[in-house]
Motif scaffolding. Structure first.
Motif, PDB file in Angstrom:
ATOM      1  N   ILE A 143      11.139   4.523   1.700  1.00 47.17           N
ATOM      2  CA  ILE A 143      10.333   3.312   1.563  1.00 47.17           C
ATOM      3  C   ILE A 143      10.675   2.303   2.650  1.00 47.17           C
ATOM      4  O   ILE A 143       9.790   1.656   3.223  1.00 47.17           O
ATOM      5  N   VAL A 144      11.960   2.164   2.966  1.00 46.68           N
ATOM      6  CA  VAL A 144      12.358   1.227   4.029  1.00 46.68           C
ATOM      7  C   VAL A 144      11.710   1.636   5.350  1.00 46.68           C
ATOM      8  O   VAL A 144      11.152   0.794   6.075  1.00 46.68           O
ATOM      9  N   ASP A 145      11.783   2.913   5.702  1.00 41.97           N
ATOM     10  CA  ASP A 145      11.168   3.390   6.948  1.00 41.97           C
ATOM     11  C   ASP A 145       9.663   3.147   6.954  1.00 41.97           C
ATOM     12  O   ASP A 145       9.081   2.692   7.950  1.00 41.97           O
ATOM     13  N   LEU A 146       9.012   3.447   5.823  1.00 38.64           N
ATOM     14  CA  LEU A 146       7.558   3.338   5.761  1.00 38.64           C
ATOM     15  C   LEU A 146       7.093   1.886   5.788  1.00 38.64           C
ATOM     16  O   LEU A 146       6.084   1.565   6.425  1.00 38.64           O
ATOM     17  N   VAL A 147       7.825   0.999   5.097  1.00 41.26           N
ATOM     18  CA  VAL A 147       7.456  -0.414   5.126  1.00 41.26           C
ATOM     19  C   VAL A 147       7.535  -0.952   6.554  1.00 41.26           C
ATOM     20  O   VAL A 147       6.622  -1.655   7.027  1.00 41.26           O
ATOM     21  N   ALA A 148       8.603  -0.625   7.262  1.00 46.43           N
ATOM     22  CA  ALA A 148       8.750  -1.088   8.644  1.00 46.43           C
ATOM     23  C   ALA A 148       7.617  -0.554   9.519  1.00 46.43           C
ATOM     24  O   ALA A 148       7.022  -1.288  10.319  1.00 46.43           O
ATOM     25  N   SER A 149       7.307   0.729   9.352  1.00 42.91           N
ATOM     26  CA  SER A 149       6.248   1.349  10.147  1.00 42.91           C
ATOM     27  C   SER A 149       4.887   0.722   9.854  1.00 42.91           C
ATOM     28  O   SER A 149       4.104   0.422  10.767  1.00 42.91           O
ATOM     29  N   TYR A 176       0.199  -2.651  10.793  1.00 37.59           N
ATOM     30  CA  TYR A 176      -0.751  -3.646  10.293  1.00 37.59           C
ATOM     31  C   TYR A 176      -0.964  -4.766  11.305  1.00 37.59           C
ATOM     32  O   TYR A 176      -2.107  -5.180  11.564  1.00 37.59           O
ATOM     33  N   LEU A 177       0.107  -5.263  11.894  1.00 37.13           N
ATOM     34  CA  LEU A 177      -0.022  -6.335  12.877  1.00 37.13           C
ATOM     35  C   LEU A 177      -0.812  -5.873  14.098  1.00 37.13           C
ATOM     36  O   LEU A 177      -1.666  -6.603  14.617  1.00 37.13           O
ATOM     37  N   ARG A 219     -14.502  -0.480   7.683  1.00 41.84           N
ATOM     38  CA  ARG A 219     -13.182   0.033   7.319  1.00 41.84           C
ATOM     39  C   ARG A 219     -12.086  -0.739   8.044  1.00 41.84           C
ATOM     40  O   ARG A 219     -11.074  -1.125   7.449  1.00 41.84           O
ATOM     41  N   ASN A 220     -12.272  -0.986   9.334  1.00 40.69           N
ATOM     42  CA  ASN A 220     -11.266  -1.709  10.105  1.00 40.69           C
ATOM     43  C   ASN A 220     -11.062  -3.125   9.580  1.00 40.69           C
ATOM     44  O   ASN A 220      -9.929  -3.622   9.510  1.00 40.69           O
ATOM     45  N   LEU A 221     -12.154  -3.783   9.209  1.00 41.83           N
ATOM     46  CA  LEU A 221     -12.038  -5.144   8.689  1.00 41.83           C
ATOM     47  C   LEU A 221     -11.382  -5.173   7.314  1.00 41.83           C
ATOM     48  O   LEU A 221     -10.578  -6.060   7.019  1.00 41.83           O
ATOM     49  N   LYS A 222     -11.712  -4.213   6.458  1.00 41.38           N
ATOM     50  CA  LYS A 222     -11.090  -4.166   5.130  1.00 41.38           C
ATOM     51  C   LYS A 222      -9.586  -3.958   5.252  1.00 41.38           C
ATOM     52  O   LYS A 222      -8.798  -4.558   4.519  1.00 41.38           O
ATOM     53  N   MET A 223      -9.175  -3.122   6.181  1.00 39.74           N
ATOM     54  CA  MET A 223      -7.748  -2.856   6.357  1.00 39.74           C
ATOM     55  C   MET A 223      -7.009  -4.059   6.944  1.00 39.74           C
ATOM     56  O   MET A 223      -5.791  -4.162   6.804  1.00 39.74           O
ATOM     57  N   ALA A 224      -7.731  -4.963   7.586  1.00 48.10           N
ATOM     58  CA  ALA A 224      -7.089  -6.142   8.184  1.00 48.10           C
ATOM     59  C   ALA A 224      -6.897  -7.274   7.187  1.00 48.10           C
ATOM     60  O   ALA A 224      -6.255  -8.273   7.505  1.00 48.10           O
ATOM     61  N   ARG A 225      -7.416  -7.129   5.958  1.00 44.68           N
ATOM     62  CA  ARG A 225      -7.358  -8.229   4.991  1.00 44.68           C
ATOM     63  C   ARG A 225      -5.936  -8.521   4.528  1.00 44.68           C
ATOM     64  O   ARG A 225      -5.587  -9.647   4.247  1.00 44.68           O
ATOM     65  N   SER A 226      -5.120  -7.486   4.410  1.00 50.36           N
ATOM     66  CA  SER A 226      -3.733  -7.678   3.971  1.00 50.36           C
ATOM     67  C   SER A 226      -2.943  -6.438   4.320  1.00 50.36           C
ATOM     68  O   SER A 226      -3.517  -5.362   4.555  1.00 50.36           O
ATOM     69  N   ALA A 227      -1.617  -6.572   4.335  1.00 51.68           N
ATOM     70  CA  ALA A 227      -0.770  -5.420   4.610  1.00 51.68           C
ATOM     71  C   ALA A 227      -0.942  -4.353   3.536  1.00 51.68           C
ATOM     72  O   ALA A 227      -0.878  -3.150   3.821  1.00 51.68           O
ATOM     73  N   HIS A 228      -1.172  -4.790   2.292  1.00 54.61           N
ATOM     74  CA  HIS A 228      -1.374  -3.826   1.214  1.00 54.61           C
ATOM     75  C   HIS A 228      -2.684  -3.068   1.400  1.00 54.61           C
ATOM     76  O   HIS A 228      -2.762  -1.857   1.178  1.00 54.61           O
ATOM     77  N   ALA A 229      -3.746  -3.770   1.831  1.00 56.75           N
ATOM     78  CA  ALA A 229      -5.016  -3.108   2.112  1.00 56.75           C
ATOM     79  C   ALA A 229      -4.864  -2.113   3.259  1.00 56.75           C
ATOM     80  O   ALA A 229      -5.473  -1.036   3.257  1.00 56.75           O
TER      81      ALA A 229
END
Length: 404
Positions: free
Chosen positions: A380-386, A391-392, A22-32
């Motif tokens: 959406i602006v708040d959530l994208v920033a968060s 993700y990083l 799960r951790n690796l799949k989530m690291a594939r992209s910000a969308h993942a």
């Protein structure tokens, strides 16, 4: 430490292997990462002031309405439509939450496609336009062309057969589950419990709902395995079961793949005192029947090894929208189209007066320069920033460790 690369995973090691995957799949992209980290989204919702979001009518909502949770779905009569395809988090709650979750998913897909910020603003406008049109029963003409990315997925869905499904899931067309990276051996208790489950007529009937199959056809369990599947659902009990429907060794014998998934308490916020089933599997099935009839009408709630589970046959036509890259024109078309799909799913639970009042509420608060209401844009602006920051941090913590 065991990983998903091992050929066999002992039951005691499943949780560790699943979490690592799960951790690796989530690291594939910000969308993942957005798709897999529903917890962060719900925490954000819980932190909002009570009056910061519009309070919509109490209806069944998806609760986790991102891009990958929509796609073509077949029904028992052979019809295929784009509907919501994953209802694990369904609750009776605020329909605005589905709009925010889908808007976040679209915004992150736009960023992954390297589209300018203005495109995200237009996408949210189109999302709202499409939703309100779906709410009013006006979303598109029956013969209107689908957005190109959606058309490609639908075209693929309409041509598929059991052979396509088996190749996708098993890398072969034989009616057996290959033990390996994705499918793990069952314990003797699991195998016996699955066999007992399908001895029940109420359960085996799930395989004969499809219109092309005889209601009285015999149903037999041919093979089964533990299924390492999904992202946000990794860690739950999940099984793939291959059934034979019809007389063995006859030309009429058909195969079907049943997905058995553990149902757990929803993390999505529900309205107070909702009229929802206490059994979580029954909650998922009930929500599916309201939001996605193509799917809900062929689902079943049951119990396996003392845990609530829900079952569905995976049809060849059931696909997710895998949209990795979008052009500017496609992004706005997809946003409007999917907004319409969610609007229709919500509207079928409302009378005309309620739908009209909710649509009017959503049209409030629009500025002269932005047609999307201010609460949706700021959310959406708040959530994208968060989520960008999250993700990083996630990549630094897990992806670097894997690469080392």
């Amino acid at each position: 430490m065991p990983t998903t690369r091992t050929r066999t995973i002992a039951p005691a090691d499943r949780a560790v292997a699943l979490q690592a995957q799960r951790n690796l799949k989530m690291a594939r992209s910000a969308h993942a990462y957005v798709r897999g980290n529903t917890k962060q989204f719900y925490e954000w919702l819980q932190a909002q002031a009570p009056d910061s979001l519009p309070a919509g009518p109490a209806i069944w909502i998806c609760g986790d309405c991102h891009l990958g949770n929509l796609g073509p779905i077949g029904n028992v009569h052979g019809s295929v439509e784009i509907q919501i395809r994953d209802l694990d988090q369904t609750v009776i709650g605020n329909p605005a939450h589905d709009l925010i979750r889908l808007g976040l998913s679209l915004a992150m897909a736009a960023r992954g496609s390297d589209l300018p910020g203005v495109t995200t603003a237009v996408m949210l406008e189109q999302l709202m336009e499409g939703y309100c049109a779906g709410l009013a029963g006006e979303s598109g003409e029956p013969d209107a062309p689908l957005p190109a990315p959606v058309h490609l997925v639908m075209k693929d869905a309409l041509r598929r057969s059991w052979k396509h499904l088996a190749r996708d899931r098993f890398d072969a067309v034989v009616p057996s589950v290959p033990i390996g990276k994705r499918f793990w051996k069952l314990t003797s208790d699991e195998r016996a419990a699955i066999a007992r489950l399908f001895e029940k007529k109420s359960v085996s009937r799930l395989a004969t709902l499809i219109g092309s199959r005889d209601d009285d056809a015999p149903v037999a369990v041919l093979d089964a395995a533990y299924w390492m599947k999904g992202c946000s659902s990794l860690g739950l009990q999940r099984y793939a079961v291959v059934l034979g429907v019809g007389q063995p060794d006859s030309d009429d014998l058909q195969y079907c793949l049943i997905d058995i998934k553990e149902a757990v308490p929803a993390a999505a916020p529900a309205y107070a005192r909702p009229r929802m089933p206490d059994d979580h599997a029954m909650r998922v099935v009930e929500g599916a029947r309201h939001l996605s009839p193509h799917l809900g009408d062929r689902m079943l709630a049951a119990e396996l090894l003392g845990r609530p589970v829900f079952l569905r046959e995976l049809l060849p036509q059931d696909l997710k929208l895998e949209i990795e890259q979008l052009t500017r024109a496609e992004a706005t078309e997809v946003a409007a189209f999917l907004g319409g799909i969610v609007g229709k799913a919500h509207a079928r639970q409302m009378d005309a007066v309620t739908a009209k009042a909710w649509g009017s509420e959503l049209r409030k608060g629009r500025s002269k320069t932005l047609d999307a209401p201010g609460w949706l844009w700021s959310s959406i602006v708040d959530l994208v920033a968060s989520h960008e920051a999250g993700y990083l941090h996630h990549c630094r913590r897990y992806a670097l460790r894997e690469a080392a």
